[in-house]
Design an enzyme around this catalytic site. Structure first.
Site, PDB file in Angstrom:
ATOM      1  N   GLU A 150     -30.361  86.186 -21.883  1.00  0.00           N
ATOM      2  CA  GLU A 150     -30.726  85.295 -21.006  1.00  0.00           C
ATOM      3  C   GLU A 150     -30.251  86.517 -19.429  1.00  0.00           C
ATOM      4  O   GLU A 150     -29.413  86.821 -19.701  1.00  0.00           O
ATOM      5  CB  GLU A 150     -29.121  84.556 -20.636  1.00  0.00           C
ATOM      6  CG  GLU A 150     -29.239  83.526 -19.145  1.00  0.00           C
ATOM      7  CD  GLU A 150     -28.157  82.344 -18.975  1.00  0.00           C
ATOM      8  OE1 GLU A 150     -26.898  82.657 -20.155  1.00  0.00           O
ATOM      9  OE2 GLU A 150     -28.272  81.994 -18.217  1.00  0.00           O
ATOM     10  N   LYS A 155     -34.286  83.226 -22.487  1.00  0.00           N
ATOM     11  CA  LYS A 155     -33.589  81.703 -21.362  1.00  0.00           C
ATOM     12  C   LYS A 155     -33.652  82.126 -19.857  1.00  0.00           C
ATOM     13  O   LYS A 155     -32.826  83.465 -19.602  1.00  0.00           O
ATOM     14  CB  LYS A 155     -32.106  81.256 -21.293  1.00  0.00           C
ATOM     15  CG  LYS A 155     -31.553  80.754 -20.863  1.00  0.00           C
ATOM     16  CD  LYS A 155     -30.176  80.011 -21.029  1.00  0.00           C
ATOM     17  CE  LYS A 155     -29.303  78.814 -19.531  1.00  0.00           C
ATOM     18  NZ  LYS A 155     -27.817  78.255 -20.400  1.00  0.00           N
ATOM     19  N   SER A 163     -29.964  75.743 -15.113  1.00  0.00           N
ATOM     20  CA  SER A 163     -30.327  75.450 -13.856  1.00  0.00           C
ATOM     21  C   SER A 163     -29.354  75.869 -12.828  1.00  0.00           C
ATOM     22  O   SER A 163     -30.344  75.793 -11.743  1.00  0.00           O
ATOM     23  CB  SER A 163     -29.161  73.765 -14.213  1.00  0.00           C
ATOM     24  OG  SER A 163     -28.095  74.243 -14.706  1.00  0.00           O
ATOM     25  N   GLY A 164     -28.764  76.490 -12.761  1.00  0.00           N
ATOM     26  CA  GLY A 164     -28.578  77.580 -12.164  1.00  0.00           C
ATOM     27  C   GLY A 164     -27.375  77.158 -10.878  1.00  0.00           C
ATOM     28  O   GLY A 164     -27.177  78.070  -9.918  1.00  0.00           O
ATOM     29  N   GLY A 165     -27.497  75.711 -10.686  1.00  0.00           N
ATOM     30  CA  GLY A 165     -26.345  75.528  -9.630  1.00  0.00           C
ATOM     31  C   GLY A 165     -27.599  74.681  -8.836  1.00  0.00           C
ATOM     32  O   GLY A 165     -27.649  74.134  -7.958  1.00  0.00           O
ATOM     33  N   ARG A 194     -25.262  72.528 -16.467  1.00  0.00           N
ATOM     34  CA  ARG A 194     -24.665  72.160 -15.295  1.00  0.00           C
ATOM     35  C   ARG A 194     -25.668  71.178 -14.898  1.00  0.00           C
ATOM     36  O   ARG A 194     -25.158  69.391 -14.754  1.00  0.00           O
ATOM     37  CB  ARG A 194     -24.446  72.849 -14.043  1.00  0.00           C
ATOM     38  CG  ARG A 194     -23.445  73.122 -13.668  1.00  0.00           C
ATOM     39  CD  ARG A 194     -23.258  74.106 -12.494  1.00  0.00           C
ATOM     40  NE  ARG A 194     -24.039  75.784 -12.806  1.00  0.00           N
ATOM     41  CZ  ARG A 194     -24.199  76.175 -11.590  1.00  0.00           C
ATOM     42  NH1 ARG A 194     -23.736  76.621 -11.708  1.00  0.00           N
ATOM     43  NH2 ARG A 194     -24.575  77.406 -13.052  1.00  0.00           N
TER      44      ARG A 194
HETATM   45  P1  13P Z   1     -26.529  77.052 -15.561  1.00  0.00           P
HETATM   46  O1  13P Z   1     -27.231  75.623 -16.564  1.00  0.00           O
HETATM   47  O2  13P Z   1     -25.107  75.814 -15.436  1.00  0.00           O
HETATM   48  O3  13P Z   1     -27.021  77.112 -15.079  1.00  0.00           O
HETATM   49  O4  13P Z   1     -25.640  76.467 -17.330  1.00  0.00           O
HETATM   50  C1  13P Z   1     -26.375  77.373 -18.058  1.00  0.00           C
HETATM   51  C2  13P Z   1     -26.224  78.470 -18.612  1.00  0.00           C
HETATM   52  O5  13P Z   1     -25.764  78.670 -20.381  1.00  0.00           O
HETATM   53  C3  13P Z   1     -25.731  79.288 -17.654  1.00  0.00           C
HETATM   54  O6  13P Z   1     -25.208  80.506 -18.687  1.00  0.00           O
END
Ligand code: 13P
Length: 334
Positions: free
Chosen positions: A177, A219, A261-263, A292
């Site tokens: 990721e 990811k 999703s990142g916010g 999130r």
């Molecule tokens: P979010 O979808 O909240 O960004 O989290 C995914 C995640 O695992 C970030 O490392």
């Protein structure tokens, strides 16, 4: 571990219409989420919250795997059933976050590198015995006036590749990721360029470290305008830019790509994934690995009544899983 077994796990993670729920928040991160809804961050509350999520009825219809934090992998339901058993009984593959978080990159103000390689082989060996079959490592790339530097991107790519090789040696599928962070005043083109350079560096490093792409999952972050840029990109623009960036950097032998999703809002995260799949056929399955955007509505409901609202919160988790599962097929209806 044979490449066939790793490839089989990787393919199961991105099975048609299924995606990943990321519930691997470190204790510091889940504290922030609990603080936001007025819940005390005790070990028992963390356990109860993760039990609510993982025991959602029929979750396995749309969820192929869940990423856990170290503490959660060792926990059980109130009735004493290990979470890993609850998951495998429902066809959900246990995953584990194995990085040790971001730290300032010496010599590069404002930039970070993810740590956690020391002792990783032994930790992975234990995680496999505890039932984990894939592992996640998150690198963070910030965009600013003069950043990211090539040195920061390459340092993070190198660490991701070292971790990925160790995972495969120990029988776990690496979920690599490299998150390009949404915060900032940059426009969508700058996000595109940074994401492109980051992915090029990552796949070069994976190649140099003999990582087998057939047993690896990416990811990815989506290509978006910065949150304070004032720019609003349409769903189609985001989907097209993200797809073009991925197609020009990610080899077709990769079994699948899942997004963070990142916010983004729940709605945006689902709409963007759906649009990318409608624009297909694509070289790889595109699905989700949302934290999130899978959990926030459920956390809010659960926090209002930790016992009485379990059922309602689980309905929300299921609805988010179903919507994102449909988006992974390009069949979601807003
Ligand atoms: P979010 O979808 O909240 O960004 O989290 C995914 C995640 O695992 C970030 O490392």
């Amino acid at each position: 571990m044979s490449i066939e077994q790793l490839a089989e796990t990787a393919q199961a993670m991105v099975a048609p219409g299924k995606g990943i729920i990321a519930i691997d928040e470190s204790n510091a991160t889940i504290k922030k989420r609990f603080d936001g809804v007025g819940i005390e961050c005790t070990e028992e509350n963390r356990r109860a919250y993760r039990e609510m999520l993982l025991t959602t009825p029929r979750l396995g219809e749309h969820i192929s795997g869940a990423i856990l934090f170290d503490e959660t992998l060792r926990q059980s339901t109130r009735d004493g059933v290990p979470f890993t058993k609850v998951m495998t009984d429902n066809g959900i593959i246990p995953g584990i976050k194995v990085d040790k978080g971001t730290h300032a990159l010496a010599g590069f103000p404002g930039e970070v590198v993810t740590e956690g390689l020391d002792g990783l082989r032994a930790r992975l060996e234990e995680y496999y015995k505890l039932g984990a079959r894939f592992a996640k490592w998150r690198a963070v790339i910030n965009i600013g006036e003069t950043i990211p530097s090539g040195s920061c991107i390459d340092a993070n790519a190198h660490a991701l590749a070292r971790y990925a090789a160790l995972c495969q040696e120990q029988g776990l599928v690496p979920m690599v990721e490299p998150e390009v962070i949404m915060d900032g005043g940059h426009d969508i083109d700058e996000c595109y360029q940074v994401t492109e350079v980051t992915l090029r560096s990552l796949f070069a490093s994976l190649y140099e470290q003999n990582v087998m792409l057939e047993g690896t999952i990416l990811k990815a972050s989506m290509v978006l305008p910065g949150t304070t840029s004032g720019e609003k990109a349409s769903v189609e623009e985001v989907a097209a830019a993200t797809l073009q960036c991925l197609k020009s950097t990610v080899p077709a032998t990769l079994p699948g790509i899942v997004f963070l999703s990142g916010g983004q809002s729940d709605q945006d995260a689902t709409a963007h994934l759906d649009a990318m799949n409608r624009m297909g056929p694509n070289p790889w399955p595109l699905s989700f690995s949302y934290g999130r955007a899978m959990q926030s509505a459920a956390l809010k409901l659960w926090s209002q009544d930790l016992v009485g609202n379990v059922g309602k919160a689980q309905e929300t988790v299921f609805a988010r899983a179903r919507d994102n599962g449909l988006a992974a097929l390009g069949q979601w209806k807003a």
